[in-house]
Write an enzyme that holds these catalytic residues in place. Structure first.
Site, PDB file in Angstrom:
ATOM      1  N   ASP A 134       5.424  -6.738   2.037  1.00 48.38           N
ATOM      2  CA  ASP A 134       6.465  -6.299   1.107  1.00 48.38           C
ATOM      3  C   ASP A 134       6.844  -7.446   0.179  1.00 48.38           C
ATOM      4  O   ASP A 134       7.189  -8.539   0.642  1.00 48.38           O
ATOM      5  CB  ASP A 134       7.683  -5.843   1.929  1.00 48.38           C
ATOM      6  CG  ASP A 134       8.670  -5.070   1.093  1.00 48.38           C
ATOM      7  OD1 ASP A 134       8.833  -5.387  -0.110  1.00 48.38           O
ATOM      8  OD2 ASP A 134       9.287  -4.153   1.635  1.00 48.38           O
TER       9      ASP A 134
ATOM     10  N   TYR B 100      15.296   2.709 -13.378  1.00 45.09           N
ATOM     11  CA  TYR B 100      14.016   2.002 -13.551  1.00 45.09           C
ATOM     12  C   TYR B 100      14.075   1.097 -14.785  1.00 45.09           C
ATOM     13  O   TYR B 100      13.725  -0.085 -14.727  1.00 45.09           O
ATOM     14  CB  TYR B 100      12.875   3.021 -13.698  1.00 45.09           C
ATOM     15  CG  TYR B 100      11.553   2.417 -14.116  1.00 45.09           C
ATOM     16  CD1 TYR B 100      10.739   1.770 -13.194  1.00 45.09           C
ATOM     17  CD2 TYR B 100      11.116   2.473 -15.446  1.00 45.09           C
ATOM     18  CE1 TYR B 100       9.523   1.204 -13.579  1.00 45.09           C
ATOM     19  CE2 TYR B 100       9.901   1.912 -15.840  1.00 45.09           C
ATOM     20  CZ  TYR B 100       9.114   1.280 -14.903  1.00 45.09           C
ATOM     21  OH  TYR B 100       7.920   0.718 -15.291  1.00 45.09           O
TER      22      TYR B 100
ATOM     23  N   GLY C 168      -0.495   1.972  -3.686  1.00 44.79           N
ATOM     24  CA  GLY C 168      -1.804   1.383  -3.970  1.00 44.79           C
ATOM     25  C   GLY C 168      -2.801   1.714  -2.879  1.00 44.79           C
ATOM     26  O   GLY C 168      -2.438   2.195  -1.805  1.00 44.79           O
TER      27      GLY C 168
ATOM     28  N   LEU D   2       0.826  -1.221   0.000  1.00 42.33           N
ATOM     29  CA  LEU D   2       0.000   0.000   0.000  1.00 42.33           C
ATOM     30  C   LEU D   2       0.858   1.269   0.000  1.00 42.33           C
ATOM     31  O   LEU D   2       0.407   2.332   0.416  1.00 42.33           O
ATOM     32  CB  LEU D   2      -0.986   0.011   1.185  1.00 42.33           C
ATOM     33  CG  LEU D   2      -1.960  -1.183   1.240  1.00 42.33           C
ATOM     34  CD1 LEU D   2      -2.880  -1.070   2.461  1.00 42.33           C
ATOM     35  CD2 LEU D   2      -2.806  -1.267  -0.031  1.00 42.33           C
TER      36      LEU D   2
END
Ligand code: NAD
Length: 316
Positions: free
Chosen positions: A63, A150, A48, A45
């Site tokens: 996690d 990334y 999210g 979260l």
């Protein structure tokens, strides 16, 4: 709620794990599967939302890097949709080690945990692996020269997925999403450009384009991304990576004008300094996904925009 999930699929009676299933794309995958399958969501979260997880899915707040948690949630799982990640390119530049841990490290742990269950893994890869494309549309053989941490982590995840199939026979598929959009997407500088423009248009603020606006993008609606995931969950084309886009592009200037139109807004369109390192042109060649997955992008940008919160209500 702006979204209806009438996505046809023949996946039923499976136990499915969606990592990052409280996020934008993961929650739509969970939505599409929850009626006919046992759906588990693993999400910390961090970005999210609990409210995105459909009723009927089992949310484990944890996690994805944690091996014990993974082993628990993987028990009895047939198929994993691995969406959890650090998704901000900017954040990855500021925090490359954390990004690598969450993206590469966790992807490897997900694959390893899945190997113990012999579970199929569908991995969220990205067009970011192509860096500045040398040609468009980009096919899967295009060189991968990422321009951010990334992007490097997405290359690694994509490669690990392939390797787990060839080394261990684990059925894996990597899906290289282009610019996703749709309900529940957060605003943000990169793939969130649609959310950002809609927010600006609805507020009557200037719609701000970085640079000349002639850069092009391939925006793919989240429902098409969900379809690609569902196809990847049953395909025989395992150990492969597929672009997931539409094969169509729009310039950012055209996008701004379209959004101003569909929100019935009077916002001026303004140009700011170009963003350093911005990709000029991006477009998916989806030939391989058509052949290997039977994927057909089905939602045009004009139609897809109507599902973005704020647009529908204001449409003329
Ligand atoms: P999102 O941020 O909405 O979803 C990611 C989810 O992962 C969030 O719910 C977040 O809370 C969760 N998460 C993050 N770190 C976690 C951790 N350590 N443990 C457990 N959960 C964690 O992003 P999204 O747009 O839905 O992206 C989903 C996937 O698709 C990502 O892997 C992303 O890299 C990839 N992708 C997205 C796009 C796009 O345009 N949105 C394009 C290409 C690839």
């Amino acid at each position: 709620m702006t979204q209806t999930h009438s996505i046809d699929h023949d996946i039923s009676d499976r136990t499915v794990l969606v990592t990052g299933g409280a996020g934008f794309i993961g929650s739509h995958i969970a939505d599409a599967l929850v009626d006919d399958n046992t759906v588990r969501v693993l999400d910390d979260l961090s970005s999210g939302r609990r409210s995105h997880v459909p009723d009927g899915a089992d949310l484990v707040v944890g996690d994805v890097r944690d091996e014990e948690t993974l082993a628990e949630v993987m028990t009895g799982v047939d198929t994993v949709f691995h969406e959890a990640a650090v998704v901000s390119v900017e954040h990855s530049v500021d925090a490359p080690i954390e990004t690598d841990d969450t993206n590469t490290g966790a992807t490897l742990r997900v694959l390893e945990a899945a190997r113990k269950e012999d579970a199929r893994v569908v991995i969220a890869s990205s067009a970011a692996i192509y860096g500045h494309p040398e040609y468009v549309p980009v096919d899967e053989d295009h060189p991968t020269t990422a321009t951010s941490p990334y992007g490097v982590t997405k290359i690694a995840g994509d490669q690990y997925a392939r390797l787990y199939e060839s080394l261990y026979g684990l059925p894996t598929v990597a899906l290289r999403y282009f610019n996703a959009y749709g309900p529940r997407q957060r605003g943000g500088a990169y793939s969130g450009v649609i959310s950002r423009f809609v927010e600006q248009a609805l507020a009557g603020d200037p719609i701000t384009i970085n640079g000349d606006g002639k850069q092009t993008r391939d925006f793919v609606h989240v429902d098409d991304i969900v379809r690609a995931n569902l196809l990847a969950a049953t395909t025989d084309s395992v150990g492969e990576a597929f672009n997931v886009g539409t094969g169509e592009t729009v310039t950012i200037r055209e996008l701004a004008e379209l959004i101003r139109d569909v929100t019935d807004s009077d916002s001026p369109i303004e140009h700011t300094d170009p963003r350093e390192g911005d990709v000029r042109h991006s477009c998916a060649d989806v030939t391989a996904a058509r052949k290997g997955l039977g994927f057909e992008p089905s939602i045009t940008l004009a139609d897809g925009l109507k599902t973005v919160p704020g647009v529908q209500q204001r449409e003329k």
